[in-house]
Design a protein around this motif. Structure first.
Motif, mmCIF file in Angstrom:
data_model
loop_
_atom_site.group_PDB
_atom_site.id
_atom_site.type_symbol
_atom_site.label_atom_id
_atom_site.label_comp_id
_atom_site.label_asym_id
_atom_site.label_seq_id
_atom_site.Cartn_x
_atom_site.Cartn_y
_atom_site.Cartn_z
ATOM 1 N N ARG A 38 0.876 -0.917 0.208
ATOM 2 C CA ARG A 38 -0.010 -0.099 0.228
ATOM 3 C C ARG A 38 0.762 1.111 -0.085
ATOM 4 N NH1 ARG A 38 -2.549 -3.221 3.957
ATOM 5 N NH2 ARG A 38 -4.616 -4.003 3.176
ATOM 6 N N SER A 39 2.616 1.156 1.053
ATOM 7 C CA SER A 39 2.587 2.365 0.681
ATOM 8 C C SER A 39 3.196 2.480 -0.772
ATOM 9 C CB SER A 39 3.970 2.165 1.618
ATOM 10 O OG SER A 39 4.863 1.565 1.508
ATOM 11 N N LEU A 40 3.830 1.266 -1.220
ATOM 12 C CA LEU A 40 4.164 1.803 -2.939
ATOM 13 C C LEU A 40 3.136 2.018 -3.484
ATOM 14 C CD1 LEU A 40 6.256 -1.509 -3.034
ATOM 15 C CD2 LEU A 40 6.960 0.948 -2.778
ATOM 16 N N ALA A 43 -2.990 -0.132 -4.665
ATOM 17 C CA ALA A 43 -4.170 -0.195 -4.343
ATOM 18 C C ALA A 43 -4.478 -1.907 -5.201
ATOM 19 C CB ALA A 43 -5.603 0.388 -5.242
ATOM 20 N N ASN A 44 -5.762 -2.280 -3.247
ATOM 21 C CA ASN A 44 -6.687 -3.056 -3.786
ATOM 22 C C ASN A 44 -5.543 -4.235 -2.883
ATOM 23 O OD1 ASN A 44 -8.931 -4.732 -3.631
ATOM 24 N ND2 ASN A 44 -8.992 -5.374 -5.733
ATOM 25 N N VAL A 45 -4.550 -3.892 -2.344
ATOM 26 C CA VAL A 45 -3.926 -4.813 -1.947
ATOM 27 C C VAL A 45 -4.304 -5.914 -0.699
ATOM 28 C CG1 VAL A 45 -1.758 -5.456 -0.790
ATOM 29 C CG2 VAL A 45 -2.126 -3.952 -1.924
ATOM 30 N N LYS A 46 -3.904 -7.407 -1.176
ATOM 31 C CA LYS A 46 -4.514 -8.384 0.004
ATOM 32 C C LYS A 46 -3.301 -9.265 -0.285
ATOM 33 C CE LYS A 46 -7.938 -12.078 -0.345
ATOM 34 N NZ LYS A 46 -9.113 -12.683 -0.329
ATOM 35 N N THR A 47 -3.170 -9.734 0.339
ATOM 36 C CA THR A 47 -2.262 -11.015 1.049
ATOM 37 C C THR A 47 -2.969 -12.895 1.487
ATOM 38 O OG1 THR A 47 -2.093 -11.085 3.367
ATOM 39 C CG2 THR A 47 -0.383 -9.598 1.922
ATOM 40 N N VAL A 48 -2.097 -13.384 0.575
ATOM 41 C CA VAL A 48 -3.222 -14.561 0.831
ATOM 42 C C VAL A 48 -1.931 -15.716 1.219
ATOM 43 C CG1 VAL A 48 -3.960 -16.541 -0.754
ATOM 44 C CG2 VAL A 48 -4.402 -14.017 -1.480
ATOM 45 N N LEU A 49 -2.246 -16.545 2.673
ATOM 46 C CA LEU A 49 -1.837 -17.145 3.545
ATOM 47 C C LEU A 49 -0.412 -16.704 3.889
ATOM 48 C CD1 LEU A 49 -1.963 -20.503 1.313
ATOM 49 C CD2 LEU A 49 -3.273 -19.545 2.930
ATOM 50 N N VAL A 54 1.079 -11.858 -2.606
ATOM 51 C CA VAL A 54 0.021 -10.878 -2.529
ATOM 52 C C VAL A 54 -0.178 -10.185 -4.065
ATOM 53 C CG1 VAL A 54 0.383 -8.115 -2.548
ATOM 54 C CG2 VAL A 54 2.558 -9.686 -1.720
ATOM 55 N N VAL A 55 -2.150 -10.021 -4.137
ATOM 56 C CA VAL A 55 -2.554 -10.219 -5.352
ATOM 57 C C VAL A 55 -2.347 -7.754 -4.354
ATOM 58 C CG1 VAL A 55 -4.327 -10.029 -6.542
ATOM 59 C CG2 VAL A 55 -3.791 -11.938 -5.225
ATOM 60 N N PHE A 56 -2.309 -7.226 -6.185
ATOM 61 C CA PHE A 56 -2.458 -5.532 -6.052
ATOM 62 C C PHE A 56 -2.977 -5.435 -7.091
ATOM 63 C CE2 PHE A 56 1.573 -7.161 -6.953
ATOM 64 C CZ PHE A 56 1.701 -5.792 -7.855
ATOM 65 N N LYS A 72 8.775 -4.233 -10.943
ATOM 66 C CA LYS A 72 8.968 -6.239 -10.028
ATOM 67 C C LYS A 72 10.602 -5.536 -9.175
ATOM 68 C CE LYS A 72 11.718 -10.951 -10.644
ATOM 69 N NZ LYS A 72 13.051 -10.013 -10.265
ATOM 70 N N ALA A 73 11.196 -4.282 -9.999
ATOM 71 C CA ALA A 73 12.666 -4.113 -9.697
ATOM 72 C C ALA A 73 12.331 -3.200 -8.154
ATOM 73 C CB ALA A 73 13.311 -3.123 -9.896
ATOM 74 N N ARG A 74 11.018 -2.532 -8.001
ATOM 75 C CA ARG A 74 10.576 -1.386 -7.325
ATOM 76 C C ARG A 74 10.404 -2.252 -6.008
ATOM 77 N NH1 ARG A 74 5.150 1.605 -8.048
ATOM 78 N NH2 ARG A 74 5.248 2.614 -5.560
ATOM 79 N N ILE A 75 9.534 -3.107 -6.467
ATOM 80 C CA ILE A 75 8.828 -4.204 -5.196
ATOM 81 C C ILE A 75 10.138 -4.532 -4.620
ATOM 82 C CG2 ILE A 75 7.214 -6.152 -4.683
ATOM 83 C CD1 ILE A 75 5.388 -5.265 -7.046
ATOM 84 N N GLU A 76 11.418 -5.682 -5.625
ATOM 85 C CA GLU A 76 11.846 -6.304 -4.786
ATOM 86 C C GLU A 76 12.926 -4.795 -3.941
ATOM 87 O OE1 GLU A 76 12.569 -9.690 -8.060
ATOM 88 O OE2 GLU A 76 14.110 -7.864 -8.059
ATOM 89 N N GLN A 77 12.897 -4.019 -4.181
ATOM 90 C CA GLN A 77 13.800 -2.923 -3.474
ATOM 91 C C GLN A 77 13.317 -2.427 -2.566
ATOM 92 O OE1 GLN A 77 15.228 0.265 -6.176
ATOM 93 N NE2 GLN A 77 15.962 1.527 -3.830
ATOM 94 N N ALA A 78 12.335 -2.540 -2.610
ATOM 95 C CA ALA A 78 11.442 -1.835 -1.296
ATOM 96 C C ALA A 78 11.379 -3.021 -0.694
ATOM 97 C CB ALA A 78 9.374 -0.963 -1.546
ATOM 98 N N LEU A 79 11.090 -4.363 -0.757
ATOM 99 C CA LEU A 79 11.060 -5.450 0.686
ATOM 100 C C LEU A 79 12.247 -5.310 0.745
ATOM 101 C CD1 LEU A 79 9.101 -7.973 -1.792
ATOM 102 C CD2 LEU A 79 8.419 -7.263 -0.087
ATOM 103 N N ALA A 80 13.413 -5.201 -0.172
ATOM 104 C CA ALA A 80 14.971 -5.349 0.716
ATOM 105 C C ALA A 80 15.275 -4.760 1.840
ATOM 106 C CB ALA A 80 15.769 -5.278 -0.736
#
Length: 189
Positions: A38-40, A43-49, A54-56, A72-80
């Motif tokens: 959401r901070s990225l 919208a409509n973010v949902k985690t499953v198990l 993550v569905v978004f 993809k790179a943006r998400i990976e960087q934010a996760l790291a």
């Protein structure tokens, strides 16, 4: 932002499949993962198990390979940065996940067997893994190529000790591949 599971108008519904979450010392709570997405601005973010699904919705054209790679790179960087680990994801559209589910070639309900799909952000990884498949014992496991995925059916009794499981777990595949049980994919869909 919608919460009904419907795609936000003008956006694409994506699925981020995180590799190595909640195993091997990398623990991420689903609520924290959803908050990060959401901070990225998604919208409509949902985690499953609790296994890194993550569905978004994102305003990104899946037909634009450059835009998808940047997403993809943006998400990976934010996760790291947020969770302090080497983050790798496979990014798919929800539409594509539906196609992968529909293409599963084995009897997903077969008693005593696990239905898996191996995703990759590198076609070369899938090719290398598939080349090892002819040597597998079909009484224990089978692997066939799908459209950009590998379908893997494995006896539960063999599980993570199977030759294919050990091959897919090798370090060289960690940054590009992840697998999901077909039932998990159905929950995502």
């Amino acid at each position: 932002m919608t919460t009904s599971g419907m795609t936000t108008p003008g956006a694409t519904r994506y699925v981020a499949l995180l590799r190595g979450v909640n195993v091997g010392g990398v623990t991420i709570k689903s609520a924290d993962l959803a908050e990060l997405f959401r901070s990225l601005g998604f919208a409509n973010v949902k985690t499953v198990l609790a296994s890194g699904n993550v569905v978004f919705d994102a305003d990104s054209d899946p037909a634009d390979a450059g835009a998808t790679a940047a997403l993809k790179a943006r998400i990976e960087q934010a996760l790291a940065e947020r969770f302090g680990y080497d983050a790798w994801i496979v990014l798919e559209t929800l539409e594509r996940v539906h196609q992968v589910i529909d293409g599963f070639p084995f009897d997903a309900q077969r008693e005593g067997w696990h239905p898996y799909v191996l995703f990759s952000s590198s076609a070369g990884s899938l090719t290398e893994l598939l080349e090892a498949a002819p040597g597998l014992d079909p009484a224990d496991e089978s692997v066939v190529a799908g459209d950009g995925v590998l379908y893997w059916h494995c006896r539960r009794a063999v599980g993570i000790d199977s030759p294919f499981s050990k091959l897919a777990a090798r370090t060289r595949f960690r940054s590009t591949t992840t697998n999901r049980n077909l039932r998990t994919l159905q929950k995502l869909a």
